[in-house]
Design an enzyme around this catalytic site. Structure first.
Site, PDB file in Angstrom:
ATOM      1  N   ASN A 116      73.251  21.087  53.169  1.00 54.87           N
ATOM      2  CA  ASN A 116      71.985  21.811  53.115  1.00 54.87           C
ATOM      3  C   ASN A 116      72.006  22.957  54.119  1.00 54.87           C
ATOM      4  O   ASN A 116      72.603  22.862  55.187  1.00 54.87           O
ATOM      5  CB  ASN A 116      70.805  20.869  53.374  1.00 54.87           C
ATOM      6  CG  ASN A 116      70.404  20.809  54.837  1.00 54.87           C
ATOM      7  OD1 ASN A 116      69.667  21.675  55.325  1.00 54.87           O
ATOM      8  ND2 ASN A 116      70.908  19.797  55.548  1.00 54.87           N
ATOM      9  N   PHE A 120      64.741  24.817  58.134  1.00 53.35           N
ATOM     10  CA  PHE A 120      63.432  24.366  58.651  1.00 53.35           C
ATOM     11  C   PHE A 120      62.272  24.929  57.824  1.00 53.35           C
ATOM     12  O   PHE A 120      61.283  25.435  58.366  1.00 53.35           O
ATOM     13  CB  PHE A 120      63.238  24.771  60.117  1.00 53.35           C
ATOM     14  CG  PHE A 120      64.110  24.061  61.110  1.00 53.35           C
ATOM     15  CD1 PHE A 120      64.864  22.957  60.756  1.00 53.35           C
ATOM     16  CD2 PHE A 120      64.173  24.512  62.425  1.00 53.35           C
ATOM     17  CE1 PHE A 120      65.666  22.303  61.688  1.00 53.35           C
ATOM     18  CE2 PHE A 120      64.966  23.862  63.362  1.00 53.35           C
ATOM     19  CZ  PHE A 120      65.713  22.765  63.000  1.00 53.35           C
ATOM     20  N   SER A 181      70.324  21.435  64.534  1.00 50.52           N
ATOM     21  CA  SER A 181      70.534  21.871  63.153  1.00 50.52           C
ATOM     22  C   SER A 181      71.425  23.105  63.139  1.00 50.52           C
ATOM     23  O   SER A 181      71.233  24.019  63.949  1.00 50.52           O
ATOM     24  CB  SER A 181      69.204  22.197  62.475  1.00 50.52           C
ATOM     25  OG  SER A 181      69.424  22.838  61.240  1.00 50.52           O
ATOM     26  N   ASN A 183      71.364  25.346  60.839  1.00 51.98           N
ATOM     27  CA  ASN A 183      70.800  26.292  59.880  1.00 51.98           C
ATOM     28  C   ASN A 183      69.763  27.254  60.445  1.00 51.98           C
ATOM     29  O   ASN A 183      69.184  28.045  59.704  1.00 51.98           O
ATOM     30  CB  ASN A 183      70.197  25.524  58.699  1.00 51.98           C
ATOM     31  CG  ASN A 183      71.244  24.693  57.982  1.00 51.98           C
ATOM     32  OD1 ASN A 183      72.345  25.164  57.733  1.00 51.98           O
ATOM     33  ND2 ASN A 183      70.905  23.449  57.678  1.00 51.98           N
ATOM     34  N   LYS A 219      67.716  15.136  69.719  1.00 55.53           N
ATOM     35  CA  LYS A 219      68.678  14.915  68.641  1.00 55.53           C
ATOM     36  C   LYS A 219      69.847  15.874  68.816  1.00 55.53           C
ATOM     37  O   LYS A 219      69.656  17.088  68.940  1.00 55.53           O
ATOM     38  CB  LYS A 219      68.021  15.131  67.284  1.00 55.53           C
ATOM     39  CG  LYS A 219      68.925  14.758  66.093  1.00 55.53           C
ATOM     40  CD  LYS A 219      68.143  14.728  64.799  1.00 55.53           C
ATOM     41  CE  LYS A 219      69.004  14.223  63.638  1.00 55.53           C
ATOM     42  NZ  LYS A 219      68.225  14.116  62.391  1.00 55.53           N
ATOM     43  N   ASN A 248      73.003  14.766  64.071  1.00 51.42           N
ATOM     44  CA  ASN A 248      72.538  15.647  63.009  1.00 51.42           C
ATOM     45  C   ASN A 248      73.690  15.902  62.030  1.00 51.42           C
ATOM     46  O   ASN A 248      74.727  15.236  62.086  1.00 51.42           O
ATOM     47  CB  ASN A 248      72.033  16.963  63.622  1.00 51.42           C
ATOM     48  CG  ASN A 248      70.899  17.577  62.837  1.00 51.42           C
ATOM     49  OD1 ASN A 248      70.926  17.609  61.612  1.00 51.42           O
ATOM     50  ND2 ASN A 248      69.890  18.082  63.535  1.00 51.42           N
TER      51      ASN A 248
END
Length: 355
Positions: A116, A120, A181, A183, A219, A248
């Site tokens: 993915n 967010f 993340s 992304n 995280k 993650n």
């Protein structure tokens, strides 16, 4: 039945469209009190042996839904009714944002994986706060995962996280700072200790100031070097955080054929996620609550993570491939295994194989 449905129908639908259809159906379930309560009575974990206490919060079972599925906190009751011991919503940002351009979600069925690059996408902290503030018809333990708004410069990241925390920490059973993340451009830079310390300190001040003091976790990414994992663990202890969620998604592509950009989750992440968990346990012992996520597919994986030192375990990608009864089956299998091994309390096995 679900495997047939997935193969013949869901796999033929665009992954993000299928996700939206699923979320829509679950929102409908959340608005049907009689059905919702009946499903909860049938599928939610009820065996006393499965109960877990972590950072002062009571969980009916150790296996929960990882962040990423319920981005706007609209499916909390439905997912709790389907058997998840907790539901982590988000990632939520202070300001609403559309995320990255589509296509941005890709299935890898052969590898039981997903890539993915959602970015967010969410309706913002205010909308999530309104959703979380509604009265619930079934009990649910809710974690809230917060991230940086994309347009906010790195230098203003702490203030952006604080804005989300002020809205959401009072409504959460625990709060998670997501700096891992792949992304959101520059986000993973915040895992560097010199940037992470002021950010976590600022958010912790907000979490500590809520009426019941909201537990705070961070995280981390699986792609951190081992020495950086140690550094984050040491920082979490120094600041008095309640736990670490590991891990993650990964930007690595070992074991998969796709080269699509984004974060890889699912089976290929299993080995590294477990290795990071073991390293964290060796570093912090039982002084922090460790939550393991990444490559968790079945009760064997949950059992292994508990033995390695996780108090809680999460999954998401497995839901796509195993269907709505996934969490129920894992908790049922875990309870049976505990009885078979003469274990009456999960605390007896957490960390048993840790070095």
């Amino acid at each position: 039945m679900y495997r047939f449905l997935f193969t013949q129908l869901l796999s033929r639908i665009d992954p993000e469209d299928a996700h939206h259809l699923t979320v829509g159906a679950l929102r409908l379930l959340s608005t049907a009190p009689v059905v919702k309560k009946a499903v909860h009575r049938r599928l939610a974990p009820r065996d006393p042996a499965l109960r877990v206490q972590a950072f002062g919060v009571h969980f009916p079972g150790p296996f929960g839904l990882a962040a990423g599925f319920d981005k706007d906190a609209g499916c909390v009751e439905a997912m709790s009714a389907l058997g998840f011991g907790h539901v982590e919503v988000g990632t939520i940002t202070a300001h609403a944002q559309p995320g990255n351009a589509r296509p941005r979600l890709f299935r890898l069925p052969r590898e039981r994986a997903v890539i993915n690059r959602m970015g967010f996408n969410n309706a913002g902290a205010g909308a999530a706060a309104r959703a979380l503030g509604r009265t619930r018809g079934v009990p649910a333990v809710v974690g809230v995962n917060i991230g940086k708004t994309k347009v906010v410069p790195e230098a203003e990241a702490a203030a952006d996280y604080v804005a989300s925390a002020k809205e959401l920490a009072p409504l959460a059973d625990y709060l998670v700072v997501n700096v891992s993340s792949p992304n959101t451009p520059g986000l993973r830079n915040l895992q560097a200790v010199e940037l992470l310390r002021p950010l976590l300190s600022a958010v912790k001040e907000v979490a500590d100031g809520t009426p019941k003091r909201t537990p705070l976790l961070v995280k981390i990414a699986p792609d951190l070097a081992d020495e950086d994992v140690d550094a984050v663990a040491d920082l979490a202890l120094e600041l008095g955080l309640d736990g670490i969620i590991a891990t993650n998604t990964t930007i690595g592509r070992e074991g998969v054929s796709s080269t699509e950009a984004g974060g890889l989750s699912g089976r290929p992440l299993k080995a590294r996620s477990l290795a990071v968990l073991r390293r964290l346990r060796a570093r912090v012992g039982d002084r922090l609550t460790l939550v393991s996520v990444g490559g968790v597919e079945d009760v064997d994986d949950v059992w292994e993570r508990l033995l390695a030192g996780a108090t809680l375990v999460q999954g998401y990608t497995g839901l796509i491939y195993h269907g709505p009864l996934w969490a129920y089956r894992i908790h049922r299998g875990l309870a049976r295994r505990m009885r078979r091994h003469g274990v009456s309390d999960l605390r007896e096995i957490v960390g048993r194989t840790a070095g």
